[in-house]
Write a protein that holds these residues in place. Structure first.
Motif, mmCIF file in Angstrom:
data_model
loop_
_atom_site.group_PDB
_atom_site.id
_atom_site.type_symbol
_atom_site.label_atom_id
_atom_site.label_comp_id
_atom_site.label_asym_id
_atom_site.label_seq_id
_atom_site.Cartn_x
_atom_site.Cartn_y
_atom_site.Cartn_z
ATOM 1 N N LEU A 137 0.967 -0.764 -0.042
ATOM 2 C CA LEU A 137 0.310 -0.089 0.110
ATOM 3 C C LEU A 137 0.432 1.540 0.082
ATOM 4 O O LEU A 137 1.486 1.300 0.625
ATOM 5 C CB LEU A 137 -0.950 0.187 1.598
ATOM 6 C CG LEU A 137 -1.857 -1.392 1.080
ATOM 7 C CD1 LEU A 137 -2.882 -0.490 2.727
ATOM 8 C CD2 LEU A 137 -3.248 -1.228 0.173
ATOM 9 N N ARG A 138 0.443 1.983 -0.995
ATOM 10 C CA ARG A 138 2.054 3.437 -0.915
ATOM 11 C C ARG A 138 0.924 4.333 0.172
ATOM 12 O O ARG A 138 -1.017 4.735 -0.364
ATOM 13 C CB ARG A 138 1.098 4.103 -1.954
ATOM 14 C CG ARG A 138 1.863 5.155 -1.877
ATOM 15 C CD ARG A 138 2.084 5.783 -3.600
ATOM 16 N NE ARG A 138 2.915 7.425 -3.497
ATOM 17 C CZ ARG A 138 4.057 7.526 -4.358
ATOM 18 N NH1 ARG A 138 3.959 6.946 -5.474
ATOM 19 N NH2 ARG A 138 4.207 8.590 -4.342
ATOM 20 N N ILE A 139 1.686 4.847 1.093
ATOM 21 C CA ILE A 139 0.026 5.538 1.929
ATOM 22 C C ILE A 139 1.477 6.916 1.723
ATOM 23 O O ILE A 139 2.323 7.090 1.512
ATOM 24 C CB ILE A 139 1.229 5.237 3.753
ATOM 25 C CG1 ILE A 139 0.341 3.261 3.673
ATOM 26 C CG2 ILE A 139 0.456 5.718 4.578
ATOM 27 C CD1 ILE A 139 0.341 2.608 5.100
ATOM 28 N N ASN A 140 0.148 7.391 2.070
ATOM 29 C CA ASN A 140 0.443 9.361 1.779
ATOM 30 C C ASN A 140 1.046 9.166 3.633
ATOM 31 O O ASN A 140 0.435 9.917 3.965
ATOM 32 C CB ASN A 140 -0.663 10.274 1.855
ATOM 33 C CG ASN A 140 -0.576 11.448 0.488
ATOM 34 O OD1 ASN A 140 0.530 11.755 0.305
ATOM 35 N ND2 ASN A 140 -1.152 11.391 -0.548
ATOM 36 N N PRO A 141 2.472 10.044 3.362
ATOM 37 C CA PRO A 141 3.080 9.902 4.911
ATOM 38 C C PRO A 141 2.638 11.163 5.432
ATOM 39 O O PRO A 141 3.480 11.896 6.703
ATOM 40 C CB PRO A 141 4.731 9.544 5.075
ATOM 41 C CG PRO A 141 4.622 9.858 4.070
ATOM 42 C CD PRO A 141 3.656 9.224 2.821
ATOM 43 N N GLU A 142 2.682 12.330 4.600
ATOM 44 C CA GLU A 142 2.280 13.605 5.521
ATOM 45 C C GLU A 142 3.420 13.808 6.326
ATOM 46 O O GLU A 142 3.145 14.325 6.736
ATOM 47 C CB GLU A 142 0.902 13.422 6.135
ATOM 48 C CG GLU A 142 -0.494 13.358 5.082
ATOM 49 C CD GLU A 142 -1.973 13.053 6.055
ATOM 50 O OE1 GLU A 142 -1.466 13.667 7.293
ATOM 51 O OE2 GLU A 142 -2.147 12.196 6.104
ATOM 52 N N VAL A 143 4.241 14.115 4.792
ATOM 53 C CA VAL A 143 6.107 14.706 5.720
ATOM 54 C C VAL A 143 5.848 15.856 4.294
ATOM 55 O O VAL A 143 5.950 15.043 3.195
ATOM 56 C CB VAL A 143 7.248 12.875 5.549
ATOM 57 C CG1 VAL A 143 7.889 14.076 6.165
ATOM 58 C CG2 VAL A 143 6.941 12.470 6.911
ATOM 59 N N ASP A 144 5.958 16.993 4.931
ATOM 60 C CA ASP A 144 7.115 18.182 3.540
ATOM 61 C C ASP A 144 8.037 17.578 2.956
ATOM 62 O O ASP A 144 9.145 17.570 3.765
ATOM 63 C CB ASP A 144 6.365 19.111 4.274
ATOM 64 C CG ASP A 144 6.752 20.337 3.651
ATOM 65 O OD1 ASP A 144 7.069 20.315 1.977
ATOM 66 O OD2 ASP A 144 6.225 21.454 3.434
ATOM 67 N N ALA A 145 8.589 17.164 1.565
ATOM 68 C CA ALA A 145 9.882 17.273 1.565
ATOM 69 C C ALA A 145 10.615 18.797 1.150
ATOM 70 O O ALA A 145 11.579 18.440 0.970
ATOM 71 C CB ALA A 145 9.623 16.816 0.114
ATOM 72 N N HIS A 146 9.570 19.563 1.010
ATOM 73 C CA HIS A 146 10.396 21.140 1.094
ATOM 74 C C HIS A 146 11.175 20.740 -0.379
ATOM 75 O O HIS A 146 12.357 21.132 -0.192
ATOM 76 C CB HIS A 146 11.641 21.824 2.336
ATOM 77 C CG HIS A 146 10.509 21.300 3.854
ATOM 78 N ND1 HIS A 146 9.664 22.623 3.622
ATOM 79 C CD2 HIS A 146 10.725 20.598 4.932
ATOM 80 C CE1 HIS A 146 9.120 22.646 4.929
ATOM 81 N NE2 HIS A 146 9.848 20.761 5.514
ATOM 82 N N THR A 147 10.709 20.546 -1.472
ATOM 83 C CA THR A 147 10.854 20.233 -2.487
ATOM 84 C C THR A 147 10.225 21.264 -3.242
ATOM 85 O O THR A 147 9.104 22.007 -3.141
ATOM 86 C CB THR A 147 11.297 19.385 -3.091
ATOM 87 O OG1 THR A 147 11.931 19.616 -4.418
ATOM 88 C CG2 THR A 147 10.592 18.014 -3.024
ATOM 89 N N HIS A 148 10.303 21.338 -4.261
ATOM 90 C CA HIS A 148 9.424 22.761 -5.893
ATOM 91 C C HIS A 148 8.035 21.343 -5.711
ATOM 92 O O HIS A 148 8.176 20.466 -5.507
ATOM 93 C CB HIS A 148 10.141 22.181 -7.230
ATOM 94 C CG HIS A 148 9.375 22.984 -8.219
ATOM 95 N ND1 HIS A 148 8.434 22.956 -8.919
ATOM 96 C CD2 HIS A 148 10.358 23.811 -8.995
ATOM 97 C CE1 HIS A 148 8.050 23.522 -9.290
ATOM 98 N NE2 HIS A 148 9.219 24.246 -9.534
ATOM 99 N N ALA A 149 7.285 22.672 -6.063
ATOM 100 C CA ALA A 149 6.011 21.986 -5.617
ATOM 101 C C ALA A 149 5.701 21.065 -6.599
ATOM 102 O O ALA A 149 4.087 20.409 -6.496
ATOM 103 C CB ALA A 149 4.827 23.435 -6.140
ATOM 104 N N LYS A 150 5.576 21.065 -7.916
ATOM 105 C CA LYS A 150 5.465 20.334 -8.632
ATOM 106 C C LYS A 150 6.587 19.153 -8.565
ATOM 107 O O LYS A 150 6.106 17.772 -9.665
ATOM 108 C CB LYS A 150 5.913 20.947 -9.934
ATOM 109 C CG LYS A 150 4.765 22.202 -10.519
ATOM 110 C CD LYS A 150 5.157 22.008 -11.967
ATOM 111 C CE LYS A 150 4.239 23.530 -12.372
ATOM 112 N NZ LYS A 150 4.985 24.257 -13.309
ATOM 113 N N ILE A 151 6.871 18.422 -7.584
ATOM 114 C CA ILE A 151 7.562 17.198 -7.270
ATOM 115 C C ILE A 151 7.324 16.967 -6.401
ATOM 116 O O ILE A 151 8.047 15.994 -5.141
ATOM 117 C CB ILE A 151 9.379 17.097 -8.248
ATOM 118 C CG1 ILE A 151 9.970 18.017 -7.668
ATOM 119 C CG2 ILE A 151 8.970 17.102 -9.761
ATOM 120 C CD1 ILE A 151 11.421 18.279 -8.510
#
Ligand code: LLP
Length: 385
Positions: A137-151
């Motif tokens: 299951l691909r889980i959305n971990p809700e961790v902000d990667a602080h990278t470009h919004a489009k990626i």
């Protein structure tokens, strides 16, 4: 000005623009990944999306890596290049039936499932073949990667993955389905991540998810942390191999794996970005009133990243060492976004000079298009040129 080392004399016989790959650097990078991931027994599946050039894929497959795919075409390209089906993981929010069937027919290692709706279709298609599909299951971990919004991909509002709040409901349904087997959980928070804090956050979140699973009496065999390790676009000559040691050490330090659990990664950019360069020729130097333009025969059709993500690629005039001047370096495409860099310091540019757009091995050739009826770029390799 410290520049890359290019066989400029050999380039003279070639039609530009083209991709030039340093296969020795690729091998050095692969060796580093093997050493650093090997320290902890981690499994690495190269993200085909970063560069699907058949020669590059073969080299990576020959080094024993698995593949991370996001389409049926990528699954096929991975198989054709020699990646074993048993090391192929298949993600993507919109897998078509034929793509799922291709994975099932080849008994790939795992489908990374992104929604309940997809899970039910995989179950149905596997049932029709009398097979059991291995799923993570691909889980959305809700961790902000602080990278470009489009990626950035790991936040709630992204289209990817299953939100944490819905995980329980998906697990309940999964228990009822007979033709899918839960073998892992998968997360991917984004790309071009250079701050290790994001990966620390991800690891801690996965520990928490494991606790939630344990509370339901569940333990999975595999944890997959996706890709995302960034590279240094500003200093390709100083740091050609990314710091895989620091990267894998973060997970080793913070992860609380359950006994026997296998840990997987899906790096793309960090493996192939620095070994690839887009080589073009200067067509014209146009002297404007306030600035000078260096007009190349390569445009966003060959390298889309600057136009699409405002991405920086280092630009070098590899034909001479004359004093530097400032140019807006642009392509020939009929769109004003066809700009590789503004106010770029280059050794004085002349018609016919070779210009290298550095660090273009990831999301370069593979994102090329034929817009304006242009030809797709060719590729050459340091060991065969
Ligand atoms: N795994 C998954 C599920 C992914 O979505 C991606 C990238 C990767 C692995 C590999 O990530 P990497 O190690 O390369 O960061 N075209 C954009 C990047 C898009 C990345 C998409 N997903 C660019 O040129 O920056």
């Amino acid at each position: 000005m410290l520049k890359g080392n290019f066989p400029v004399d050999k380039f003279k016989a070639l039609q530009t623009p083209f991709y030039y790959y340093n296969v020795e650097l690729l091998q050095e990078t692969l060796d580093m990944v093997k050493t650093e991931a090997g320290k902890y027994g981690y499994h690495v599946h190269y993200a085909i999306k970063a560069n699907a050039n058949p020669r590059i894929l073969q080299l990576i497959a020959q080094n024993g890596f698995g593949a991370d795919c996001v389409s049926g075409g990528e699954v096929q390209a991975a198989l054709d290049a020699g990646f074993p089906a048993g090391k192929i993981v298949f993600a993507g929010v919109g897998k078509a039936d034929w793509e799922i069937n291709l994975g099932l027919d080849n008994d790939i290692f795992c489908f990374n499932v992104e929604s309940l709706a997809e899970l039910e279709i995989i179950d149905e298609l596997a049932a029709a073949k009398g097979k059991t599909a291995a799923v993570a299951l691909r889980i959305n971990p809700e961790v902000d990667a602080h990278t470009h919004a489009k990626i950035t991909t790991g936040m709630k509002e992204n289209k990817f993955g299953i939100n944490l709040s819905q995980l329980g409901m998906v697990l309940d349904r999964l228990a009822e389905l007979k033709f899918v087997k839960l073998i892992g959980i998968h997360c991917h928070i984004g790309s071009q991540i250079t701050d290790m804090a994001a990966f620390r956050g991800l690891t801690i979140r996965v520990n928490e998810i494991q606790d939630e699973l344990a509370a339901r009496g569940l333990q999975v065999e595999n944890l997959n942390f996706g890709g995302g390790l960034g590279i240094d676009y500003y200093h390709p000559n100083h740091l050609p191999v990314p710091a895989f040691d620091n990267y894998f050490a973060v997970f080793n330090k913070l992860l609380q794996p359950r006994p026997g659990q296998q840990v997987h990664f899906e790096p793309g950019r960090s493996i192939v970005a620095q070994c690839g360069n887009l080589i073009s020729r200067v067509l014209y130097v146009k002297e404007g009133e306030t600035k000078n333009f260096c007009i190349l025969d390569a445009g966003f059709t060959e390298l889309l990243r600057p136009a699409m993500y405002d991405a920086y690629h280092r630009i070098e005039n590899i034909s001479n060492d004359e004093p530097v001047a400032k140019y807006d370096v642009v392509g020939p495409i009929c769109e004003s976004s066809d700009v590789f860099g503004k106010e770029v310091e280059l050794n004085k540019a002349h018609r016919g000079d070779f210009i290298a757009l550095r660090s273009a091995g990831a999301y370069g050739e593979v994102m090329a298009s034929q817009y304006n009826c242009r030809q797709l770029p060719k590729a050459y390799y340091s060991d065969t040129i």
